[in-house]
Design an enzyme around this catalytic site. Sequence first.
Site, PDB file in Angstrom:
ATOM      1  N   GLN A  54      -9.593  -4.076  -4.300  1.00 54.68           N
ATOM      2  CA  GLN A  54     -10.945  -3.673  -3.911  1.00 54.68           C
ATOM      3  C   GLN A  54     -11.949  -4.041  -5.001  1.00 54.68           C
ATOM      4  O   GLN A  54     -13.042  -4.547  -4.733  1.00 54.68           O
ATOM      5  CB  GLN A  54     -10.987  -2.158  -3.661  1.00 54.68           C
ATOM      6  CG  GLN A  54     -12.350  -1.663  -3.244  1.00 54.68           C
ATOM      7  CD  GLN A  54     -12.752  -2.193  -1.879  1.00 54.68           C
ATOM      8  OE1 GLN A  54     -11.987  -2.095  -0.933  1.00 54.68           O
ATOM      9  NE2 GLN A  54     -13.941  -2.772  -1.772  1.00 54.68           N
ATOM     10  N   CYS A  98     -16.280   1.068  -0.602  1.00 47.68           N
ATOM     11  CA  CYS A  98     -15.116   0.253  -0.202  1.00 47.68           C
ATOM     12  C   CYS A  98     -14.825   0.354   1.282  1.00 47.68           C
ATOM     13  O   CYS A  98     -14.134  -0.501   1.824  1.00 47.68           O
ATOM     14  CB  CYS A  98     -13.900   0.644  -1.034  1.00 47.68           C
ATOM     15  SG  CYS A  98     -13.301   2.324  -0.754  1.00 47.68           S
ATOM     16  N   ARG A 125     -13.213  -9.024   0.333  1.00 45.90           N
ATOM     17  CA  ARG A 125     -11.781  -8.696   0.183  1.00 45.90           C
ATOM     18  C   ARG A 125     -10.961  -9.953   0.460  1.00 45.90           C
ATOM     19  O   ARG A 125     -10.008 -10.267  -0.261  1.00 45.90           O
ATOM     20  CB  ARG A 125     -11.375  -7.576   1.163  1.00 45.90           C
ATOM     21  CG  ARG A 125     -11.968  -6.214   0.867  1.00 45.90           C
ATOM     22  CD  ARG A 125     -11.442  -5.622  -0.438  1.00 45.90           C
ATOM     23  NE  ARG A 125      -9.991  -5.528  -0.475  1.00 45.90           N
ATOM     24  CZ  ARG A 125      -9.252  -4.560   0.082  1.00 45.90           C
ATOM     25  NH1 ARG A 125      -9.850  -3.557   0.696  1.00 45.90           N
ATOM     26  NH2 ARG A 125      -7.930  -4.547  -0.007  1.00 45.90           N
ATOM     27  N   ASP A 183     -17.475   6.715  -2.477  1.00 48.00           N
ATOM     28  CA  ASP A 183     -16.226   6.574  -1.715  1.00 48.00           C
ATOM     29  C   ASP A 183     -16.022   7.884  -0.955  1.00 48.00           C
ATOM     30  O   ASP A 183     -16.692   8.897  -1.229  1.00 48.00           O
ATOM     31  CB  ASP A 183     -15.047   6.277  -2.666  1.00 48.00           C
ATOM     32  CG  ASP A 183     -13.752   5.916  -1.932  1.00 48.00           C
ATOM     33  OD1 ASP A 183     -13.786   5.685  -0.700  1.00 48.00           O
ATOM     34  OD2 ASP A 183     -12.688   5.870  -2.591  1.00 48.00           O
ATOM     35  N   ARG A 232       0.894  -1.167   0.000  1.00 46.38           N
ATOM     36  CA  ARG A 232       0.000   0.000   0.000  1.00 46.38           C
ATOM     37  C   ARG A 232       0.922   1.203   0.000  1.00 46.38           C
ATOM     38  O   ARG A 232       1.571   1.507   1.009  1.00 46.38           O
ATOM     39  CB  ARG A 232      -0.923  -0.017   1.213  1.00 46.38           C
ATOM     40  CG  ARG A 232      -1.701   1.277   1.361  1.00 46.38           C
ATOM     41  CD  ARG A 232      -2.903   1.147   2.269  1.00 46.38           C
ATOM     42  NE  ARG A 232      -3.998   0.474   1.582  1.00 46.38           N
ATOM     43  CZ  ARG A 232      -5.248   0.447   2.002  1.00 46.38           C
ATOM     44  NH1 ARG A 232      -5.584   1.051   3.120  1.00 46.38           N
ATOM     45  NH2 ARG A 232      -6.180  -0.179   1.324  1.00 46.38           N
ATOM     46  N   HIS A 264      -6.825   0.887  -6.990  1.00 44.65           N
ATOM     47  CA  HIS A 264      -7.089  -0.048  -5.884  1.00 44.65           C
ATOM     48  C   HIS A 264      -7.699  -1.325  -6.472  1.00 44.65           C
ATOM     49  O   HIS A 264      -8.877  -1.638  -6.232  1.00 44.65           O
ATOM     50  CB  HIS A 264      -8.034   0.626  -4.890  1.00 44.65           C
ATOM     51  CG  HIS A 264      -8.091  -0.037  -3.543  1.00 44.65           C
ATOM     52  ND1 HIS A 264      -7.301  -1.125  -3.176  1.00 44.65           N
ATOM     53  CD2 HIS A 264      -8.869   0.234  -2.447  1.00 44.65           C
ATOM     54  CE1 HIS A 264      -7.583  -1.475  -1.938  1.00 44.65           C
ATOM     55  NE2 HIS A 264      -8.528  -0.673  -1.477  1.00 44.65           N
TER      56      HIS A 264
HETATM   57  N1   CP Z   1     -11.278  -0.632   1.543  1.00 40.31           N
HETATM   58  C1   CP Z   1     -10.027  -0.636   2.075  1.00 40.31           C
HETATM   59  O1   CP Z   1      -9.013  -0.770   1.367  1.00 40.31           O
HETATM   60  O2   CP Z   1     -10.004  -0.531   3.432  1.00 40.31           O
HETATM   61  P1   CP Z   1      -8.725  -0.274   4.359  1.00 40.31           P
HETATM   62  O3   CP Z   1      -8.186   1.084   4.033  1.00 40.31           O
HETATM   63  O4   CP Z   1      -9.240  -0.407   5.760  1.00 40.31           O
HETATM   64  O5   CP Z   1      -7.687  -1.336   4.035  1.00 40.31           O
HETATM   65  N1  NVA Z   2     -10.092   6.419  -1.925  1.00 43.67           N
HETATM   66  C1  NVA Z   2      -9.771   5.985  -0.596  1.00 43.67           C
HETATM   67  C2  NVA Z   2      -9.955   4.504  -0.475  1.00 43.67           C
HETATM   68  C3  NVA Z   2      -9.676   3.931   0.885  1.00 43.67           C
HETATM   69  C4  NVA Z   2      -9.779   2.450   0.940  1.00 43.67           C
HETATM   70  C5  NVA Z   2      -8.344   6.392  -0.242  1.00 43.67           C
HETATM   71  O1  NVA Z   2      -7.464   6.294  -1.106  1.00 43.67           O
HETATM   72  O2  NVA Z   2      -8.115   6.834   0.880  1.00 43.67           O
END
Ligand code: CP
Ligand code: NVA
Length: 313
Positions: free
Chosen positions: A143, A270, A298, A231, A113, A140
């Site tokens: 997701q 998500c 997930r 989102d 990440r 992502h």
């Molecule tokens: N949806 C998602 O990626 O959640 P987290 O940020 O909690 O991993």
């Molecule tokens: N768009 C959001 C998704 C989190 C899972 C972010 O990048 O923070």
Amino acid sequence: MPAAGPNSHFIDLKDLPADVLMHILETAKAWKQARIGLPKGAVDAGAPLAGHALAMIFEKSSTRTRMSFEMAMQQLGGSSLVMQGGTMQLGRGESIEDTARVISRYVDAVMVRANSHETLEALATHGSIPVINALTDRSHPCQLMADMLTLMEHFGRLEGLKVAWVGDGNNVATSFIEAATRFGFSLELACPDAYLPSAGALQWANAEGGNCNVTGDPAAAVADADVVVADAWVSMGDEDVDERMSALAPYQVNEDLMAKAKATAVFMHCLPAHRGEEVTAGVIDGPQSLVWQEAENRLHAQKAVLAWCLGKI
Ligand code: CP
Ligand code: NVA
């Protein structure tokens, strides 16, 4: 189908053909069914990833991604270890190239990440193990695999569905554009001018024969939709909080907006969600919401992604 091997990355949906993505989803669905009734820590029959280790690197916060990948490796019979980006030598100036080479000597795959998509690409270029994108500023894809599994379970198909994305044209929106194009559903994105989806992603979708359109009008986007998606208005790393709150205020998914979609429409997000901002409590906690099934998926979707990256399916 392109051969999956010990160095098959999962970086973006656009990098993989539809038959590979569908194979991963079908595997996820079958494995989810096969373990109904088992305790959550029990290893799947055949322990598909026995002896395999996954490193997880987090430069940003996470609840779902961290837990679902860790439990995925547990259920597949493998192991995992978590590294917080800030505590790695990477944070003190060790190069991504050297980091990639070293990680490749310890584990069989790495999930990242990352703040910047380039970090992920550099790890893939300089390492010798599969790299999995667990969210970057660009996309992502994990997701979206969970979202697709959820829609397959709910509607029995993906092709031909009408999906509406309402809000920020962010990283998850980019992966939705790629998913729509690969899986054959139409995508209407309602976004304010200041926060439009990636022009590059839309161009790619268009060139690939995808059906993705952008409007400024949430009501037009959700008209006749099977699925409405929201989102957060402020993603991790976004600093223009006040500007976002005011530009995105007309893009809330509330009961009035949901009423303009099909009567059978479902709501997805998500998570984490902000009730009263991008979605009302009545929608996310109401009967049309699939968000908990989506969050659970997930785990199931990523198990199949991991097995594919490691050449096991
Ligand atoms: N949806 C998602 O990626 O959640 P987290 O940020 O909690 O991993
Ligand atoms: N768009 C959001 C998704 C989190 C899972 C972010 O990048 O923070």
